[in-house]
Design an enzyme around this catalytic site. Structure first.
Site, mmCIF file in Angstrom:
data_model
loop_
_atom_site.group_PDB
_atom_site.id
_atom_site.type_symbol
_atom_site.label_atom_id
_atom_site.label_comp_id
_atom_site.label_asym_id
_atom_site.label_seq_id
_atom_site.Cartn_x
_atom_site.Cartn_y
_atom_site.Cartn_z
ATOM 1 N N PRO A 19 0.822 -1.207 0.000
ATOM 2 C CA PRO A 19 0.000 0.000 0.000
ATOM 3 C C PRO A 19 0.863 1.267 0.000
ATOM 4 O O PRO A 19 1.857 1.351 0.712
ATOM 5 C CB PRO A 19 -0.798 -0.093 1.306
ATOM 6 C CG PRO A 19 -0.612 -1.471 1.811
ATOM 7 C CD PRO A 19 0.634 -2.005 1.200
ATOM 8 N N HIS A 20 0.448 2.221 -0.834
ATOM 9 C CA HIS A 20 1.139 3.512 -0.906
ATOM 10 C C HIS A 20 0.165 4.536 -1.454
ATOM 11 O O HIS A 20 -0.906 4.182 -1.951
ATOM 12 C CB HIS A 20 2.391 3.411 -1.784
ATOM 13 C CG HIS A 20 2.127 2.908 -3.164
ATOM 14 N ND1 HIS A 20 1.878 1.571 -3.434
ATOM 15 C CD2 HIS A 20 2.055 3.550 -4.347
ATOM 16 C CE1 HIS A 20 1.671 1.422 -4.727
ATOM 17 N NE2 HIS A 20 1.769 2.609 -5.303
ATOM 18 N N GLY A 21 0.525 5.790 -1.373
ATOM 19 C CA GLY A 21 -0.358 6.864 -1.815
ATOM 20 C C GLY A 21 -0.341 7.065 -3.318
ATOM 21 O O GLY A 21 0.463 6.477 -4.042
#
Length: 145
Positions: free
Chosen positions: A63-65
């Site tokens: 998960p990352h932006g």
């Protein structure tokens, strides 16, 4: 890997989540609580997941932006969370290893390549998932340098 990007404070062993949203919020909060991102970044991580899944295969999600979230990254950092019972990321994709990323500038590209090196070996994923201590995980990631 730089000593301050992944620390014992950003590793959690044996977590349990009922949804991918809960898992992503948890990883994002770890990054926020260690000063890598501001609060808005967590929302950007959830938005990224809506656009395209961060499930990578081999029980791993990263998960990352979104690209727009760059402004919400204060410092490059990682959070690693093991989920022994797994969490469904949709489509039958079960995640047992979450690696949250916050990359300042283009530093996320280098981090992703280091994560890819570690996670390309199934035995490394097994080592992480079966780790009894945070130090085992730290040493595995530090070997990549």
């Amino acid at each position: 890997m730089s000593e301050n990007i992944l620390t014992a404070k950003t590793i959690e062993l044996g977590a349990d989540f009922s949804s991918k949203e809960e898992a992503i919020r948890y990883v994002g909060a770890m990054l926020r609580d260690q000063g890598y991102v501001n609060d808005e970044y967590i929302g950007e991580m959830l938005e990224r997941e809506e656009v395209t899944s961060t499930y990578m295969g081999n029980y791993v999600a990263i998960p990352h932006g979104t690209e727009a979230a760059k402004k919400d990254v204060l410092e490059t950092g990682l959070a690693v969370v093991t989920v022994p019972d797994g969490v469904d990321f949709g489509g039958g994709n079960i995640v047992k290893l979450l690696i949250g990323i916050a990359g300042k500038g283009n530093e996320h590209l280098e981090i992703l390549s280091q994560i890819a090196i570690v996670c390309s070996e199934e035995e490394n994923i097994d080592t992480i998932l079966n780790a009894d201590s945070k130090e085992e995980i730290l040493s595995l990631f530090n070997e990549v340098n």
